[in-house]
Design an enzyme around this catalytic site. Sequence first.
Site, PDB file in Angstrom:
ATOM      1  CE1 TYR A  56      -3.380   2.836   0.460  1.00  0.00           C
ATOM      2  CE2 TYR A  56      -2.089   3.461   2.394  1.00  0.00           C
ATOM      3  CZ  TYR A  56      -3.076   3.748   1.468  1.00  0.00           C
ATOM      4  OH  TYR A  56      -3.756   4.938   1.529  1.00  0.00           O
ATOM      5  CG  HIS A  86      -4.076  13.958  -0.732  1.00  0.00           C
ATOM      6  ND1 HIS A  86      -4.265  13.324  -1.937  1.00  0.00           N
ATOM      7  CD2 HIS A  86      -4.386  13.040   0.222  1.00  0.00           C
ATOM      8  CE1 HIS A  86      -4.659  12.081  -1.719  1.00  0.00           C
ATOM      9  NE2 HIS A  86      -4.748  11.886  -0.422  1.00  0.00           N
ATOM     10  CG  ASN A 198      -0.952   8.634   5.807  1.00  0.00           C
ATOM     11  OD1 ASN A 198      -0.989   7.429   5.753  1.00  0.00           O
ATOM     12  ND2 ASN A 198      -1.878   9.387   5.254  1.00  0.00           N
ATOM     13  CE1 TYR A 282     -21.348  28.482  47.053  1.00  0.00           C
ATOM     14  CE2 TYR A 282     -22.148  27.381  45.078  1.00  0.00           C
ATOM     15  CZ  TYR A 282     -22.187  27.563  46.446  1.00  0.00           C
ATOM     16  OH  TYR A 282     -23.043  26.821  47.204  1.00  0.00           O
ATOM     17  NE  ARG A 285     -17.979  30.051  49.967  1.00  0.00           N
ATOM     18  CZ  ARG A 285     -19.178  29.510  50.127  1.00  0.00           C
ATOM     19  NH1 ARG A 285     -19.277  28.270  50.600  1.00  0.00           N
ATOM     20  NH2 ARG A 285     -20.268  30.166  49.835  1.00  0.00           N
ATOM     21  CG  PHE A 331      -3.762   7.486   9.656  1.00  0.00           C
ATOM     22  CD1 PHE A 331      -5.099   7.317   9.973  1.00  0.00           C
ATOM     23  CD2 PHE A 331      -3.188   6.605   8.752  1.00  0.00           C
ATOM     24  CE1 PHE A 331      -5.854   6.315   9.400  1.00  0.00           C
ATOM     25  CE2 PHE A 331      -3.944   5.594   8.168  1.00  0.00           C
ATOM     26  CZ  PHE A 331      -5.289   5.459   8.500  1.00  0.00           C
ATOM     27  CD  GLU A 416      -9.766   8.825   4.655  1.00  0.00           C
ATOM     28  OE1 GLU A 416     -10.340   9.931   4.763  1.00  0.00           O
ATOM     29  OE2 GLU A 416      -8.659   8.690   4.103  1.00  0.00           O
TER      30      GLU A 416
END
Length: 508
Positions: A56, A86, A198, A282, A285, A331, A416
């Site tokens: 791959y 990409h 990646n 509060y 405190r 990844f 994905e």
Amino acid sequence: MYRPRLLIDGDTLRLEEILQVARDEVTVELSPEAQECVRASRELVEKVAAGDTPAYGINTGFGTLAEVRIDKKDLAELQRNLILSHAAGVGTPLPLPEARALLLLRCNVLAKGFSGIRLETLQLALDMLNKGVVPVVPERGSVGASGDLAPLAHLALVFIGEGEAFYQGQRMPARQALERAGLRPVVLEAKEGLALVNGTQAMCAVGTLLQLRAETLALVADIAGSMTLEGLLGSHKPFLPEIHDVRPHEGQKACAAHLLRLLAGSDLVETHVNCSKVQDPYSLRCMPQVHGAAREGLAFARRILEVEVNSATDNPLVFVDTGHILSGGNFHGQPLSLAMDVTAMALTQLSSISERRVEQLVNPALSNLPPFLAKNPGLNSGFMIAQVTSAALVAESRVLCHPASVDSIPSSAGREDHVSMGMTAALKGRQVADFTRTCLAIELLVASQALDYRLPVKAGRGPRAAHELVRSRVPTLEKDREIHRDIEAVCELIDSGQLIQVVRAATA
């Protein structure tokens, strides 16, 4: 001029060192051991690329095209096409410190020797970092699935002489920036394009700088709160250790101890020992409980980041010892996405309680001080709208606290099918940090006005030092003026680190 040297090996990088590189304070070099690891992993990739067995990303397509076999003659074009296709990011470029951090983190991952990249390609990245060639990386476009594909592709564009880069303060074509720096682009070979895109380094870069900033803001919140407490003549007793020893959350105990250090040496506390008030609100405190919980959230985020910056997040990973090249899911940005969501929530708690303390200061029914701390109220509005601004920022921060980490949208034709949205979490966390800084600046400003009314009686050493520092930049509000300028001046004291430095020196 001498510059400190930072050796990276993929295993020992610290968050504080990333900040040094982001600020361009050190020269980055690759350790000799890392060089050997990189060479060995490259040899294995070249052996696989020369064979006929599908692997791959080395001799196949990517994502849902993983089953498409690529001819050996086309392997270089495959890697180049990956980078070009990409690089689909949009929006404002990452600020230079974040882009530098991104480049460093990518170098550190490659230095581990599980990526199969050539040493000369990694060296180009280091040379870019040291010579100030910073890729233009759009902020938007990552879903944190196969990591930060789009941002890392824009980073990698510069390696091949495409895209844009900043050099000496100017934005220009990448090839021109490389030439001016005396560098030459590379031609990517088998797996190198995949090794560059990646990973989780974009969300990690934004997240690391966010984390360090958030830790600073947690300290600023204690300082601002201590000033308000003194301005409102609040009690120091809620911070005594015996209270927190019986509920021993580390963040709570640390905050209470810090508040006691800040408040030490107070003369103001002696002025109301016999007052009729039994308990403070509060927001005063419960500072150890609320600020402490925020610290716990930030400690969780730090642990995630410290692991991630030294992790191999490629796919596939190259294991020299076994000869295996294995596909997995390192990844995936889910750990970081969850951590950055927690950071945003922690910061929003700090700004939320700060805004409530500002209300205590400006509301005469709560403070027993002039309305909105104005001199001649009515004619002057004082800090009326400063509190409104703080409320607006808190409201927007709460919207930004919607968790990105549960907001998966499938991509890549269903391959994905669960994504992290880690970059989204980091970017909105960064925005929340901006808002929190400004809310705390407003509190520091308003609390300084309250302490003016308490003079000549002195506050504790921490609040006193902070008050004096604020007054060195911003005079007492005698009549109405443009408050935004005062807020900006105090923001600068926080951002520069001067406030922390001055208060630490006073309370050491």
